[in-house]
Design an enzyme around this catalytic site. Structure first.
Site, mmCIF file in Angstrom:
data_model
loop_
_atom_site.group_PDB
_atom_site.id
_atom_site.type_symbol
_atom_site.label_atom_id
_atom_site.label_comp_id
_atom_site.label_asym_id
_atom_site.label_seq_id
_atom_site.Cartn_x
_atom_site.Cartn_y
_atom_site.Cartn_z
ATOM 1 N N ASP A 1 10.444 3.149 -0.896
ATOM 2 C CA ASP A 1 10.036 2.046 -1.771
ATOM 3 C C ASP A 1 10.297 2.386 -3.239
ATOM 4 O O ASP A 1 10.678 1.522 -4.030
ATOM 5 C CB ASP A 1 8.578 1.631 -1.527
ATOM 6 C CG ASP A 1 7.611 2.803 -1.548
ATOM 7 O OD1 ASP A 1 8.082 3.952 -1.459
ATOM 8 O OD2 ASP A 1 6.407 2.570 -1.660
ATOM 9 N N ASP B 1 -0.585 -0.418 8.968
ATOM 10 C CA ASP B 1 -1.941 -0.352 8.427
ATOM 11 C C ASP B 1 -2.258 -1.567 7.561
ATOM 12 O O ASP B 1 -2.959 -1.469 6.574
ATOM 13 C CB ASP B 1 -2.149 0.949 7.647
ATOM 14 C CG ASP B 1 -1.060 1.192 6.620
ATOM 15 O OD1 ASP B 1 -0.196 0.311 6.481
ATOM 16 O OD2 ASP B 1 -1.071 2.242 5.969
#
Lengths: 659, 461
Positions: free
Chosen positions: A470, A389
């Site tokens: 992350d 994205d």
């Protein structure tokens, strides 16, 4: 032959032709006769032997050949692949469409292609596109036209569908509340009689060909505001056309073959499939001079958002210095359509059986993708990690090419990222400027192989840990005080609205106004100053030349920073210890930048732009740069909001981590 | 009547036999010549020493691939063998017309070339041009072994071999892939069900019976028989390598099944130990390869590879095997120089030699030397305090390449027999307590060292 036995006792006959008479004469000569007979017998024997040898030889050779292919060269696994769709010679499709408050389904020739009876989901108009020649489902969408703007998306989608395709519509629950005139007109132009009069809680089904005939329509009016229309079931027949009629006649090139394969399978990609002047699928951007990242593999992490992937790959393949051979798309799950997109662009794609759920699934997908990348490119020292994205800036590879040597040489670096968490339209200014930050932004970044292989891979969170990869990478145990290099103006743009931790509101607030570089070939400024020691010198120089702002003013006000351009200003905020971000968070909030957690800091210093001036924020006394504060200045302290609000903010942080 | 009949029959039979015989001879000859390539039919051509078909096909092929900028190099063992004899001359005289066709004219069914996968873009155009030039081609694809180790990834199948056929000659193009461990790998040639197994006599191919592992070769552009081709810079060492190139893939599927039964230990200690063992193995491999000493994974390290494609966390050391004929006196100083001090030395070169080096933090490197007898192979063990000797027997084995912790290393090709000899039929079950003197199923008492030799054969540092 074998049964033949000489029988010398038998006498010859008398009455014969001249030939036999002559022969008879010879026969009378006993010796000659014997010789002839023996000769013939020998001859026959030789024949037999040669014959047998021949047969044996041929047999053996044939056998050996069979055996050899059977033993050595056969694929151990028998190919039991059955053609996936038996050739269907049928010219007519039976279509069933059902619309009701709690359930919709569509069946084509007895096969259910859509079934949705989930509660609180799938409200609105469901649209299915079928190939008019094969009857295959090419696209499935649902537009929640109860909510605003969804009808615009539907119009956009319907306009992209090629003429001749078969469209199936059905409403679940409610589909008319925000269905505006434009959308109704589009439906009317497709041949619907009912669409212009669709109203609150009506049930509706419609099957038609784009730009052609109508195969059926059924409608049930809602009798009262509080109730729904009766369920409707539409049964109809659709006549298939020939394959040639369903295809465009593009020149026969390798690219167009890929395009043809793609366009006969899926719908909703617009001009890439238009018969006249289709949009290119090969971009040939300018190569980069002295490209240091030409041989760096690029891993694109994808899920099932093929339209995103399509947009992302277009921008990636248009970036200068891209090397398509190094790109691998990793798809989390056995989804066909993302793979079709990958094949359209002639890239290689790898599918991944999903492991675990939610965040852990993403995290396992990341691990598998990174491991596979370094397996496939064992020579690589780095890998570029992208997500489906992201838009990729035209100078993305140029940016990396100019900075990658730092990651190789400077042990104190953790990554290079294309994303500046604080780089919004109003806070980023200089495309040639780089920062060092203690946080890992992700969203288009470079990973060092040794970091992955020696540190991260062996202790990567296991599937049962529901961690964000992350967040895990940002933990001090992993980061070990190392920093990332980021640009002031991001080289990637996060356009995803649908995602694991993402929704429209969140995107609007935190991502939409992010600045994205569109200038090609930006020459980065003073890259060497990003090395660990050099950067300290650079910061001290900057602080030395910075003008101290008036600390009696409100830092949230625009007037806090003078109406100048190209100056350097510094302000000091209160920061009791290293982890005290109270004032910073409030400042970030009023500056409308990322405030959900702390990003973009370097030793208690933040760097951004305000009104085209470089704007430094130093946390006093935690930051080592506090010594630059003139003794007359009192660091600004900003009160956190009342408790309840703070409590609300916590889950927001958890939800905020971009995927 | 009878007599005449007999003669007539006899004559007719003889006549038909003669016809048959002639026919059969012709057929036989035809058949043989088809099978053995040019063995018969090219006798005429061999007077001038030329089989121009092959030369022309090779030239056409080189033209085809150079028009698509695809760098291939010659790996045909028969031609390289010939080239190797004249290598000096070929190196010194690049270009220039050669008086006779020495290399590409020997009549053969195949000429073999290699292609580095990363050096080309899988363009479809190549095949279309090939077809236009009259080539028939065949592609052999299979799973990508570089993704095999990963439980759940399915990539596209990759091309492993190409065969381009023109007239009576075929070009075999072997695709080489780079693998972790800095080496090149080519896949086996396996035909799928629908493939034409008579396309070429596959059995005669020089590559493809097994997968193979090779070092990355240095290449040399030479002109032989007026054709410009790349060849490995040192053909003889390439041929040497080729004869021992067989590669074994780790048994990833079985390893996965093993971890289903016995989940992997994910503790930090394990992570740390594996990291150290891996770097120790890398260091040992570097040291031994520099000395030119051939070694293989032995004992626990070999079991780890075979059973779980990883280092066994509770093994606490790294075990290597070396044939005693490959022993070099430099081994000990070389390891010491690499930062691995000698921990103990048992036995002597003539009998039961065993070396042990101290790696980082308690991780030990054990090197066992193997002695070959006519029907078995053994290595020795020594108990330090008693001077007792032990003997571990193994059935004979050969060595294969494999990839292990990003390293190209040898393992016994007959791994199962090797592991079973050492660990018995229950090797699939992890055992945490292991006594090297009694646990192995192939251990034998082998007497005691004479006391006067102890100083020599039992050295502990």
């Amino acid at each position: 032959m074998d049964e033949w036995k000489p029988n010398p006792a038998v006498k010859p006959h008398k009455k014969r032709s001249w030939y036999l008479a002559w022969k008879y004469k010879l026969m009378n000569q006993r010796a000659l006769r014997k010789l002839c007979q023996t000769g013939a017998v020998l001859f026959l024997l030789v024949t037999v032997i040669v014959n047998i040898k021949l047969i044996l030889d041929t047999r053996r050779a044939a056998y050996e050949e069979e055996e050899e292919s059977a033993q050595d060269y056969d694929d151990e696994m028998l190919n039991v692949e059955v053609p996936r769709h038996p050739v269907n010679n049928k010219k007519v499709l039976d279509v069933e469409v059902y619309s009701s408050r709690s359930k919709v389904y569509v069946a084509v020739d007895g096969t259910t292609v859509l079934e949705d009876e989930a509660r609180e989901q799938g409200r609105g108009i469901h649209v299915i596109v079928l190939n008019q020649a094969t009857g295959h489902v090419m696209a499935k969408r649902v537009f929640d036209t109860y909510s605003p703007h969804e009808d615009e998306a539907m119009v956009l989608f319907l306009n992209m569908v090629a003429r001749g395709r078969i469209l199936i519509f059905t409403i679940k629950d409610e589909g008319s509340f925000h269905l505006k005139e434009t959308a109704k007109n589009v439906l009317k132009s497709l041949g619907s009689q009912v669409a212009p009069f669709l109203s609150w809680r009506d049930m509706w089904t419609f099957v038609g060909k784009k730009g052609g005939e109508v195969y059926g329509e059924k409608h049930a009016k809602s009798p009262a505001l509080s109730t729904w229309g009766d369920p409707v079931l539409l049964k109809t027949e659709v006549h298939l056309t020939s394959v040639e009629d369903a295809e465009c006649h593009w020149p026969d090139t390798e690219l167009n073959r890929r395009r043809k394969r793609f366009c006969s399978k899926v719908e909703g990609y617009g001009s890439v499939c238009s018969c006249k002047d289709p949009t290119p699928i090969e971009f040939n951007p300018d190569p980069l001079k002295d490209n240091k990242v030409f041989d760096v593999p690029v891993a694109v992490i994808a899920g099932n958002r093929p339209n995103y992937l399509y947009r992302m790959l277009r921008s990636l393949l248009s970036a200068q210095g891209v090397n398509p051979q190094m790109i691998t798309v990793f798809i989390d799950g056995y989804y066909e359509e993302p793979m079709d997109v990958v094949e359209l662009f002639g890239l290689s794609g790898i599918q991944h059986t999903p492991i675990s759920i939610k965040n852990a699934r993403v995290s396992q997908h990341y691990k598998a993708s990174l491991t596979a990348t370094f397996n496939l490119f064992p020579d690589a020292k780095f890998a570029v990690v992208l997500e489906e994205d992201l838009d990729i800036s035209v100078d993305f590879f140029s940016f990396l090419s100019q900075s990658i040597h730092l990651l190789e040489e400077d042990e104190s670096l953790y990554c290079i990222s294309a994303w500046n968490d604080q780089g919004y339209e109003h806070t980023a200014e200089d495309p040639s400027l780089l920062y060092r930050v203690e946080t890992m932004p992700g969203l288009g970044w470079v990973l060092r192989k040794s970091l992955y292989k020696d540190e991260l891979e062996p202790k990567w969170p296991t599937p049962e840990k529901l961690w964000d990869w992350d967040m895990w990478m940002r933990m001090p145990e992993q980061r070990k005080g190392r920093e990332c290099i980021i640009p002031d103006i991001s080289r990637s743009y996060h356009f995803g609205i649908v995602g694991l931790n993402m929704n429209g509101y969140f995107h609007e607030a935190y991502f939409k106004k992010h600045k994205f570089n569109t200038v090609p070939n930006v020459q980065l400024k003073n890259v060497e100053s990003l090395r660990k020691e050099n950067y300290e010198t650079e910061i001290h120089r900057l602080l030395g030349e910075a003008e101290v702002l008036d600390h009696s003013e409100n830092p949230c006000e625009d007037s806090f920073v003078p109406d100048t351009e190209g100056r350097v200003y510094v302000m000091f905020i209160k920061m009791e210890q290293e982890a005290d971000f109270t004032t910073w968070t409030q400042l970030a909030k009023c500056l409308h930048i990322w405030d959900l957690d702390v990003r973009g800091n370097h030793k208690g210093l933040w760097r951004l732009f305000r009104k085209k001036n470089h704007f430094l924020v130093v946390g006093v006394p935690a930051s080592p740069y506090s010594s630059k504060k003139p003794s007359s200045v009192t660091p600004i302290y900003m009160e956190p909001p009342a408790k309840e609000e703070g409590a609300v903010a916590v889950p927001a942080v958890a939800a905020a981590e971009q995927t | 009547m009878q007599k005449i009949n007999r003669n007539v029959v006899l004559a007719l039979l003889s006549l038909t036999s003669l016809v048959f015989l002639l026919f059969q001879l012709c057929y036989y000859k035809f058949y043989l010549s088809q099978k053995n390539g040019a063995a018969f039919s090219k006798v005429r051509g061999s007077q001038s020493g030329q089989d121009s078909t092959r030369w022309h096909v090779v030239r056409k092929f080189l033209g085809l691939i150079s028009s698509h900028n695809i760098p291939v190099y010659l790996i045909d063992p028969l031609i390289l063998g010939l080239v190797d004899k004249d290598i000096e001359q070929i190196r010194s005289s690049p270009g220039g017309p050669s008086p006779e066709c020495k290399y590409f004219c020997a009549p053969r069914d195949f000429t073999t070339f290699a292609l580095l996968d990363k050096a080309w873009k899988h363009e479809v155009g190549l095949f279309r041009t090939a077809e236009k030039m009259g080539f028939q081609w065949l592609k052999v694809i299979n799973k990508d072994p570089r993704l095999d180790g990963m439980d759940d990834l399915s990539g596209m199948e990759i091309p492993l071999h190409y065969i381009f056929k023109l007239a009576s000659h075929a070009i075999h193009l072997v695709v080489f892939y780079e693998r972790s461990g800095n080496f090149l790998w080519h896949g086996p040639l396996r035909l799928k069900q629908h493939m034409d197994r008579k396309f070429v006599p596959f059995r005669k191919l020089h590559f493809g019976r097994y997968p193979g592992a090779y070092e990355k070769p240095e290449l040399l552009l030479v002109s032989i028989d007026d054709l410009k081709v790349q060849i490995p810079k040192n053909p003889s060492s390439f041929l040497q390598e080729m004869s021992h190139s067989r590669f074994l893939e780790c048994r990833y599927r079985e390893a996965r099944a093993f971890f289903q039964l016995y989940p992997d230990d994910a503790s930090l200690d394990t992570v740390e130990f594996r990291k150290k063992a891996k770097s120790l193995l890398h260091l040992a491999a570097l040291t031994l390869n520099n000395l030119g000493v051939k070694f293989w994974l032995s004992s626990g390290t070999c079991l780890g590879w075979y059973r779980q494609c990883n280092i066994i966390p509770h093994s606490k050391d790294v075990d290597l095997g070396i044939f005693i004929r490959d022993y070099k006196a430099d081994i000990i100083p070389a390891f010491q120089k690499a930062g691995l001090p000698l921990k103990h030395k048992f036995g002597k070169v003539e009998d039961s030699l065993e070396l042990s080096f101290q790696g980082e933090d308690d991780v030990k490197l054990d090197i066992f030397f193997f002695y070959e007898e006519h029907d078995h192979i053994w290595n020795g063990g020594t108990q330090a305090k008693s001077g007792k000797k032990f003997k571990y027997l193994f059935p004979k084995f050969t060595l294969c390449w494999t990839e292990f912790v990003e390293l190209k290393v040898h393992v016994p090709c007959e791994t199962l027999q090797y592991v079973e000899a050492n660990y018995g039929p229950e090797w699939k079950v992890p055992v945490k307590t292991w006594d090297w003197k009694s646990s192995p199923s192939n251990v034998q008492d082998n007497g005691v060292w004479p006391v006067d030799e102890w100083d020599d054969v039992i050295q502990i540092y």
